[in-house]
Design an enzyme around this catalytic site. Structure first.
Site, PDB file in Angstrom:
ATOM      1  N   ASP A  48      14.236 214.669  -1.595  1.00  0.00           N
ATOM      2  CA  ASP A  48      14.925 214.567  -2.888  1.00  0.00           C
ATOM      3  C   ASP A  48      14.095 213.783  -3.919  1.00  0.00           C
ATOM      4  O   ASP A  48      12.962 213.365  -3.643  1.00  0.00           O
ATOM      5  CB  ASP A  48      16.305 213.925  -2.644  1.00  0.00           C
ATOM      6  CG  ASP A  48      17.393 214.598  -3.450  1.00  0.00           C
ATOM      7  OD1 ASP A  48      17.133 214.955  -4.601  1.00  0.00           O
ATOM      8  OD2 ASP A  48      18.518 214.740  -2.926  1.00  0.00           O
ATOM      9  N   ASP A  75      21.990 220.791  -9.318  1.00  0.00           N
ATOM     10  CA  ASP A  75      22.923 221.023  -8.204  1.00  0.00           C
ATOM     11  C   ASP A  75      23.929 222.124  -8.508  1.00  0.00           C
ATOM     12  O   ASP A  75      24.446 222.224  -9.622  1.00  0.00           O
ATOM     13  CB  ASP A  75      23.710 219.745  -7.909  1.00  0.00           C
ATOM     14  CG  ASP A  75      22.874 218.744  -7.135  1.00  0.00           C
ATOM     15  OD1 ASP A  75      21.640 218.874  -7.144  1.00  0.00           O
ATOM     16  OD2 ASP A  75      23.467 217.839  -6.523  1.00  0.00           O
TER      17      ASP A  75
HETATM   18  C1  GAL Z   1      21.001 215.706  -4.769  1.00  0.00           C
HETATM   19  C2  GAL Z   1      20.607 217.052  -4.222  1.00  0.00           C
HETATM   20  C3  GAL Z   1      21.770 217.582  -3.403  1.00  0.00           C
HETATM   21  C4  GAL Z   1      22.080 216.610  -2.272  1.00  0.00           C
HETATM   22  C5  GAL Z   1      22.340 215.213  -2.853  1.00  0.00           C
HETATM   23  C6  GAL Z   1      22.498 214.175  -1.758  1.00  0.00           C
HETATM   24  O1  GAL Z   1      19.947 215.191  -5.521  1.00  0.00           O
HETATM   25  O2  GAL Z   1      20.279 217.925  -5.273  1.00  0.00           O
HETATM   26  O3  GAL Z   1      21.454 218.861  -2.889  1.00  0.00           O
HETATM   27  O4  GAL Z   1      20.994 216.580  -1.380  1.00  0.00           O
HETATM   28  O5  GAL Z   1      21.284 214.819  -3.702  1.00  0.00           O
HETATM   29  O6  GAL Z   1      22.756 212.900  -2.264  1.00  0.00           O
END
Ligand code: GAL
Length: 378
Positions: free
Chosen positions: A126, A183
């Site tokens: 991430d 997301d």
């Molecule tokens: C976001 C990501 C999501 C999930 C989330 C977890 O940045 O895009 O898919 O992994 O973090 O905290």
């Protein structure tokens, strides 16, 4: 790690968020096999954020939360591998994960070794809490190098949401897929937004490193971590068709243990999976409807497949029935060639020979048609 076609699997985030456990993961592994997902190609089971303790151990290693994962991660990996599946985990290029757990910045090599020691096969990586002094491409290079030297084949799944023009530099980092947009949420608006954002990014997709449009929301119906109202089964079918058609990794995000047969059939459409997994992984091109007229909410794509067939998708993003169509000349099949198209509808199974230069059909609100077409003599 080299990846020929878009990865497929299941990920815990969309439905379960922080509410994950060994029991959840093991029963999901069972369901992936028993309900036929593995047989269709969904082979990665990925645990997303919130799996670890808030502190590293005395040697600086990440440690699984013993309340959630009482037997540790190697135990989970062994179970998953025995089922014939591959095991994915999650970390972040910043100092903390997006949910505030320890992340891999300045710990890339030790974390890659830890994941390898647990027999991990896939790492989602991430982009939260990253130091602004180090460019994103260097952060992904760090983990790309660490994974490539950890003694185990581990697929790097970059998750920087398309920020900082990720598409321009991600292939050089060793990543096999990259989140090209923000997301997803379980709503038609979200599906539509990600679809249109993707159009400009399609030239970056291809064999070895795939544009990841985020996990699927098919089957969620408003329940779970990213549930925001939910969608109809028709909208899920169109969402799935677009993701598959555009060559996105297909990572399921719903609870496959309890989902409806209808949604399961959507996720297991073999002909769409074959288009998604076509080894050439060519980028789709957009067509104008009726050769010139191109309203915003009608999306028509075609994509040459490795055996000479063409995949053609008509996606009605509008909330009302629309007439849709295409001119076959636009796909490089002029009338003078004496050729036409035999369309096979991958949802209904219906075959239609195109009699004129133009094919038209009414498509219901939020609906789609996906054809696998053969070029045949008139
Ligand atoms: C976001 C990501 C999501 C999930 C989330 C977890 O940045 O895009 O898919 O992994 O973090 O905290």
């Amino acid at each position: 790690m080299f990846q020929q076609t878009p990865p497929m699997g299941w990920n815990s985030w969309n439905t379960f968020g922080a509410d994950i456990s060994e029991e959840l993961v093991l029963t999901m592994a069972d369901a992936m096999v028993e309900k036929g997902y593995l047989a269709k190609g969904y082979n990665y089971l990925v645990i997303d954020d919130c799996w670890s303790l808030h502190e590293r151990d005395k040697d600086g290693r990440l440690q699984a939360d013993p309340e959630k994962f009482p037997h540790g991660m190697k135990y989970v990996a062994d179970y998953i591998h025995k089922k014939g599946l591959k095991f994915g985990m999650y970390s972040c290029s910043g100092t903390e994960t997006c949910a505030g757990y320890p992340a891999s910045f300045d710990h890339e090599y030790i974390d890659a070794e830890t994941f390898a020691s647990w027999d991990v096969d896939f790492l989602k990586y991430d982009y939260c809490y990253r130091p602004m002094t180090v460019p994103g491409r260097i952060l992904y290079h760090r983990m790309g190098n660490a994974l490539a030297n950890c003694g185990r084949e581990i697929l790097l799944s970059a998750c920087s949401w398309g920020a900082d023009e990720t598409g321009k530099w991600i292939k050089e980092t060793g990543a096999s897929m990259w989140r090209s947009t923000g997301d997803i949420f379980d709503s038609w608006e979200s599906i539509k937004k990600l679809t249109y954002q993707q159009l400009e990014l399609l030239p970056y997709a291809g064999v070895g490193c795939f544009n990841d449009m985020d996990m699927l929301v098919v089957g969620m119906h408003g329940k779970g971590n990213v549930g925001l109202g939910g969608c109809t089964s028709q909208q899920y079918r169109t969402h799935y068709s677009i993701w598959a058609f555009m060559g996105s990794p297909l990572m399921i995000g719903c609870d496959i243990r309890t989902m409806s047969d209808e949604d399961r059939e959507t996720l297991q459409n073999e002909e769409l999976i074959a288009i998604n997994q076509d080894i050439a992984c060519r980028q789709p091109a957009t067509l104008s409807s009726y050769g010139g007229w191109k309203p915003d909410d009608l999306l028509i794509l075609f994509r040459p497949l490795s055996d000479g067939d063409l995949a053609i998708g008509m996606f009605n993003m509008a909330d009302e029935e629309r007439g849709m169509g295409f001119v076959i000349d636009e796909m490089g099949i002029p009338v003078s060639s004496g050729k036409t198209l035999l369309l096979h509808d991958v949802w209904s199974g219906k075959d239609t020979l195109v009699k004129n230069e133009t094919y038209t059909e009414k498509v219901e609100a939020f609906g789609c048609r996906v054809f696998r077409a053969k070029i045949v003599n008139k």
